[in-house]
Design an enzyme around this catalytic site. Structure first.
Site, PDB file in Angstrom:
ATOM      1  N   GLU A 147      30.973  -5.206 -10.042  1.00 50.11           N
ATOM      2  CA  GLU A 147      31.412  -3.843  -9.734  1.00 50.11           C
ATOM      3  C   GLU A 147      32.419  -3.898  -8.594  1.00 50.11           C
ATOM      4  O   GLU A 147      32.679  -4.982  -8.038  1.00 50.11           O
ATOM      5  CB  GLU A 147      30.216  -2.940  -9.390  1.00 50.11           C
ATOM      6  CG  GLU A 147      29.452  -3.335  -8.151  1.00 50.11           C
ATOM      7  CD  GLU A 147      28.199  -2.470  -7.916  1.00 50.11           C
ATOM      8  OE1 GLU A 147      27.596  -1.990  -8.892  1.00 50.11           O
ATOM      9  OE2 GLU A 147      27.812  -2.311  -6.737  1.00 50.11           O
ATOM     10  N   HIS A 203      26.262   2.292  -4.145  1.00 50.22           N
ATOM     11  CA  HIS A 203      25.879   1.062  -3.446  1.00 50.22           C
ATOM     12  C   HIS A 203      26.689   0.916  -2.155  1.00 50.22           C
ATOM     13  O   HIS A 203      27.887   1.176  -2.154  1.00 50.22           O
ATOM     14  CB  HIS A 203      26.166  -0.159  -4.315  1.00 50.22           C
ATOM     15  CG  HIS A 203      25.195  -0.321  -5.436  1.00 50.22           C
ATOM     16  ND1 HIS A 203      25.495  -1.043  -6.558  1.00 50.22           N
ATOM     17  CD2 HIS A 203      23.937   0.129  -5.601  1.00 50.22           C
ATOM     18  CE1 HIS A 203      24.454  -1.029  -7.369  1.00 50.22           C
ATOM     19  NE2 HIS A 203      23.494  -0.321  -6.810  1.00 50.22           N
ATOM     20  N   THR A 253       0.818  -1.216   0.000  1.00 50.61           N
ATOM     21  CA  THR A 253       0.000   0.000   0.000  1.00 50.61           C
ATOM     22  C   THR A 253       0.852   1.267   0.000  1.00 50.61           C
ATOM     23  O   THR A 253       0.318   2.369  -0.072  1.00 50.61           O
ATOM     24  CB  THR A 253      -0.951   0.019   1.219  1.00 50.61           C
ATOM     25  OG1 THR A 253      -0.160  -0.020   2.410  1.00 50.61           O
ATOM     26  CG2 THR A 253      -1.885  -1.172   1.196  1.00 50.61           C
ATOM     27  N   GLY A 254       2.181   1.105   0.070  1.00 54.50           N
ATOM     28  CA  GLY A 254       3.060   2.274  -0.026  1.00 54.50           C
ATOM     29  C   GLY A 254       3.157   2.728  -1.475  1.00 54.50           C
ATOM     30  O   GLY A 254       2.688   2.045  -2.395  1.00 54.50           O
ATOM     31  N   ILE A 283      13.620  -5.449  -2.336  1.00 50.49           N
ATOM     32  CA  ILE A 283      13.944  -4.283  -3.163  1.00 50.49           C
ATOM     33  C   ILE A 283      14.560  -3.174  -2.305  1.00 50.49           C
ATOM     34  O   ILE A 283      15.447  -2.454  -2.760  1.00 50.49           O
ATOM     35  CB  ILE A 283      12.655  -3.743  -3.833  1.00 50.49           C
ATOM     36  CG1 ILE A 283      11.939  -4.848  -4.612  1.00 50.49           C
ATOM     37  CG2 ILE A 283      12.965  -2.540  -4.712  1.00 50.49           C
ATOM     38  CD1 ILE A 283      12.733  -5.459  -5.726  1.00 50.49           C
ATOM     39  N   THR A 284      14.098  -3.075  -1.080  1.00 49.46           N
ATOM     40  CA  THR A 284      14.463  -1.970  -0.190  1.00 49.46           C
ATOM     41  C   THR A 284      15.969  -1.697  -0.107  1.00 49.46           C
ATOM     42  O   THR A 284      16.760  -2.617   0.042  1.00 49.46           O
ATOM     43  CB  THR A 284      13.939  -2.284   1.230  1.00 49.46           C
ATOM     44  OG1 THR A 284      12.574  -2.668   1.131  1.00 49.46           O
ATOM     45  CG2 THR A 284      14.088  -1.077   2.144  1.00 49.46           C
TER      46      THR A 284
END
Lengths: 293, 382, 382, 293
Positions: free
Chosen positions: A211, A250, A17-18, A96-97
């Site tokens: 990377e 990152h 719902t975010g 994902i966060t």
């Protein structure tokens, strides 16, 4: 078939719902993913884009048969969300966060692995599999419309889309693209993800996007040298110009205690016979050459 | 967040580790007072969070408060690897019997805590790894069970101590303290190098380094505050860009880089380098690219004194090129004219619309990042 | 170690849980004073660590300090399931809206902590499991990650509370407190039954039960001391046998049992029962069987008032039968004669030697435990 | 062959220099077990009955190739000893020690299981396999001289010896005897151990010795009813006369919250077709009948 996801993958979106959750839930549906439930504590009983929302992952699993989760909840609560997904019995969780404290990730990811749950992320774009039209993540749908035999495994987000786009433009089809996440500790690292896709008979070639930071590339090269992977691999490593001791966007992209710089990764790949592209745009050509052999 | 030596040592001390007496000093007068209180000889240590400050002249010994005072006058304001010395840590000179190395990190591959221990120390671990790799012992600690006596025994005996001696006890308590600091403060690195045995026979962390996970700072308001008061290793520009919310790293060239996503931004830097240019920075605006965000990013680099050319490389699946173009236009309008050149490479929707908008302000839009990079490098040439 | 209700509630309170005001009283005078201080109505609760004390008359309400005084006079000294009431807990009477059940145990099968929660409480969990099993929710907590918000949400909503209400908060903090108590005090059981909502709307543990792992008492010297001062659920004989180092449990029959190993000793009890006898106790001397240990064990049962026959069943691979026999002989000698009969079954080395020694003192040695059990039962018959 | 142990089992004894460790190390050697090392911190460099002693399990593994451990260290340190064995890389750890705090066991056993290490115990007699003459434990050697086809799985110590003795006297041979331990939480519980021996083709019949407390017997019965075990089983359950709420010698032998009494265990076994002996001495007869069928 593709690794980790398939026609029976039923997805619950944690943090549905975010703003982010809501947006990407719709994109996932549009792509064809079976998103069967959303979860937001206290929002049980509502719906998002027609998908029922529950208070707990347990309910989403029991009532909608969800077996995979994609997590969009804020960093402070994301590690707990992963633990909840594991306890509820999903087989795959995609986090994902970004900005989850690494000690929290450490605990949650180890717990998931001990229970046999595959975790992709945190701080990742997720996984997308064009042949089965399943996406758990935030990759742009438009890039992943051409199913095929190439697997893309990457520590990056947009760079993955860029290279996938170049591959498709060059006539390749994508079997699966996995963004393993840019954090120092992730559920499935570049080496493990590569090994996984290599074991899929549908995959003919692999593009590995590394990377600076850590030693997943080096461990992958070692594995390759030992013969554990017998599929053609083309690599690209971002960050040759990254200075040591600085975090490049990152959390995991940092050269620390003298290890993890791009140059040594590139050299290691080449020393075991994995060609490394000088620029992202060279990847399709190197791959075509390799597959011709 | 990198802790200063004095902050790190205060933490060690808080966890029961004996450290040499020391005072933080901000002026030569404070240095004089500190040296007097501690008792000479003392060592003056520049509090800058970079490696190799000793070689760079950031560590000096003084035999009297007066000498300390004079030395400090030269040290305050010194530039060490781009950072200005504003704080000196005045610490008791310790006569050393032998030097060891001990650090604690998170091992990515095994997803465990990892102690690196060597009975030889005082130089970087990279150095030890090169010259005597067999001296480095790795002891893994699984977070689900935590540090146990057998880990400690393994580390302390490797460092060369004998069970039952007071030194064994001291070393063991340092190992324990480092582990507690790591866990309690969400650290990514806790290092003591050199860890020393003094002539008096005490085991003492002569230097201490702690890096705390930035993502966990919300759990540690005291550290957050300390960072705010003393941003330590960020340049003015880094601080400015970070405040807006960008991932920003200062480099040394003249081609400003704006990208979306860490990997893409790094590869854009590499691309500029590949074609003979020198990237001036790393500026990651994040996965998406809204008009407002692009404007702010371009403004940062328009204000950058060293940047001659700004290279914007945006790859967006659903990003609208006209939005990005408008963001660039807005930034130029707000700046009210600039001598800097801008080169844009953009993959998204509405590319034609974006091209038209950029053409108005004389900015070329490329579809190929390689062509764009070449152009940026060319424009940066004197 | 079973904690008394008042001890358990003190722990709950220490962990921030609101409990009804209460005082421990050892005399009717103290009860009177406590009732006055707390304010009537009060409830007098016998502090005996057995289930079902309410039904046995161990819980009484009083409307005035005088009534409390009079009631307590009858309650002190009461026998409840073999335990004497020496302590009363005087607690404020709480008007109850509804009663729930909540407990925390270690689940053997999953090797996790397990909360059992039911919106219906006040009766035993066994009772709830029989009458409304669908009301019991099981929430597993893995020790490696600990109690998390999602566990708490799951439990508290099952108990019938709504998110965002003060009751939700109270219930959540009780769940947290129970978990902390479990972990911090090495508990095997933390139970609140009933967990109640009062007429005023507070969520309150009306009763609380905690069992601490005996093997972990060394970590909790305060509890060790409390157990020493008040051995609570052990009879005089149990205390006596435990002091010597035996596992001892009092039963109700007249055939005294001595065995080596818990399983063998239980099966010896069962064997006696199988042949129609009634075991008086469980006395496990442990895996081996030395002369000294056997002597002490036999002495315990020689002193036992209800025991008519002592049945010793020793199975030892390397145990020497002559050693065991000498132990029995020693015990008899020290006792200086007894009317009790002894039956021995013994498997070990030197059995003939043992048989000869026992024959001297008129004790038969059997090779078959079944024959021995039959004999013991026969001898115990009036 | 037998489960869990074999001719390649190389044993390290943790707590080798203590009274118990020293005594049983010798008995294990006499039985034929390859005891390759002992461990006692601070006693490295000494020997016990000719076996070299090290300061750490890591050394014992590296220098002597130990792949299994048997732990005799005192209760306060035993859980750590198990963790050390796991980290050192043994495949099997047998914890003899009694009185380990259950929360400590919980942590250590979960850790071992997550790392794929089999743990027998704590508070157990260990494992003995007459066909390969390997013993990790404290069972009397004299009882286990007759190799054969019967597996004994038990929560008890001396009762296991008693029943094994009765079996041998009745003409049976023992394939393996495993005492899983008397604590509430053990590394391999009665159900799991039974499942393991049942999967061994060399095993023809299984004797299961249960007791009051817990629900391992009930879970085993359920598994049997579901057909997961297709070997003949005879059971015995000790503690019919045990009163509820009292701990019968073993920390795990207690009827709590209304569950775990012997009668219901016996009834459950019988309800799924597993014969239950009334006394330990009936076991051989019931087994013989069952095997005749």
């Amino acid at each position: 078939m593709t690794v980790l996801v398939g026609p029976n993958t039923k997805v619950v979106v944690q943090g549905a719902t975010g703003k982010e959750g809501r947006f990407h839930l719709q994109r996932m549906l549009e792509y064809g993913t079976k998103v069967v439930a959303g979860v937001t504590p206290g929002k049980g009983g509502t719906t998002v884009h027609g998908v029922p929302v529950y208070d707990t992952v347990e309910e989403a699993v029991k009532k909608q048969g969800a077996n995979a989760s994609v997590i969009f909840v804020p960093a402070k609560f994301a590690a707990d969300a992963l633990l909840e997904a594991v306890d509820a019995g999903v087989e795959l969780a995609v986090v994902i966060t970004e900005h989850i404290p690494v000690h929290d990730t450490l605990r949650a990811v180890n717990y998931a692995r001990a229970r046999g749950v595959t975790v992709i992320g945190p701080n990742c774009p997720g996984i997308v599999a064009p042949p089965v039209r399943v996406k758990l993540g935030i990759m742009p749908n438009s890039i992943y419309q051409t199913p095929g035999k190439i697997a893309v495994v990457s520590r990056s987000g947009t760079l993955t889309y860029e290279i996938s786009y170049q591959l498709v433009r060059a006539g390749f089809g994508i079997n699966v693209a996995i963004g393993v996440g840019g954090d120092p500790v992730v559920g499935l690292d570049l080496m493990e993800a590569t090994l996984k896709v290599a074991q899929d008979p549908e995959v003919e070639g692999i593009v590995v996007i590394g990377e600076v930071g850590g030693d997943a590339e080096e461990r992958l090269a070692k594995l390759y040298a030992e013969g554990a992977i017998n599929k053609p691999i083309v690599a690209y490593v971002a960050g040759r110009t990254a200075p040591p001791g600085k975090r490049m966007g990152h959390a995991g992209a940092i050269v620390m205690l003298g290890s993890g710089d791009a140059k040594s990764k590139i050299e290691t790949f080449r020393s075991v016979g994995i060609p490394v592209a000088e620029t992202p745009f060279e990847v399709p050509r190197l791959l075509a050459e390799l597959l011709k052999k | 967040m990198k802790l200063h030596e004095y902050e790190a040592k205060e933490l060690f001390s808080k966890y029961g580790v004996k450290i040499p007496p020391g005072r933080l000093a901000l002026t030569p007068e404070e240095v004089h007072k500190a040296a007097k209180e501690i008792g000479t000889p003392v060592v003056l240590k520049a509090q800058v969070v970079v490696a190799g400050r000793g070689k760079a002249g950031g560590i000096k010994a003084a035999n009297s408060p007066e000498e300390a005072y004079e030395l400090s006058k030269k040290m305050f304001g010194m530039d060490i690897k781009g950072l200005t010395v504003k704080k000196l840590y005045v610490t008791k000179y310790v006569e050393v019997e032998r030097e060891m190395y001990l650090s604690l990190i998170i091992d990515r591959a095994t997803r465990r805590y990892l102690f690196l221990a060597s009975p030889v120390g005082g130089v970087d671990i990279e150095e030890i790894a090169k010259t005597s790799p067999e001296k480095i012992k790795r002891v893994y600690v699984d977070p689900s069970v935590g540090l146990r006596d057998y880990h400690i025994r393994s580390i302390v005996s490797w460092l060369g101590f004998k069970p039952g001696t007071p030194q064994w006890q001291q070393a063991a308590s340092i190992v324990q303290a480092m582990y507690r600091i790591m866990v309690d403060h969400d650290a990514e690195l806790v290092e003591s190098n050199p860890l020393a045995v003094s002539k008096e026979g005490d085991v003492i962390p002569l230097d201490a380094r702690i890096i705390v996970d930035d993502n966990a700072l919300f759990k540690h308001p005291d550290l957050e505050k300390a960072l705010e008061e003393d941003p330590r290793d960020v340049t003015e520009f880094e601080a400015y860009a970070k405040k807006i919310g960008f991932h920003y790293v200062e480099l040394e060239g003249d081609v400003g880089i704006i990208g979306n996503g860490a990997g893409l931004t790094m590869s854009t830097m590499d691309l500029v380098y590949h074609f003979g240019g020198r990237p001036a920075n790393f500026l990651d605006i994040g996965g998406g690219a809204s008009r407002e965000v692009v404007k702010e990013a371009v403004k940062v680099l328009l204000n950058h004194p060293r940047v001659k050319v700004i290279f914007v490389n945006i790859f967006g699946g659903i990003t609208r090129a006209d939005e990005v173009a408008l963001g660039i236009k807005d930034a130029l309008a707000e700046a009210g004219g600039t001598t800097k050149k801008i080169v844009v490479r953009m993959k998204g929707t509405n590319e034609e619309l974006g091209r038209a908008i950029l053409a108005e302000v004389g900015v070329p839009l490329f579809e190929s990042a390689e062509e764009a990079a070449k152009k940026a490098v060319e424009l940066a040439r004197p």
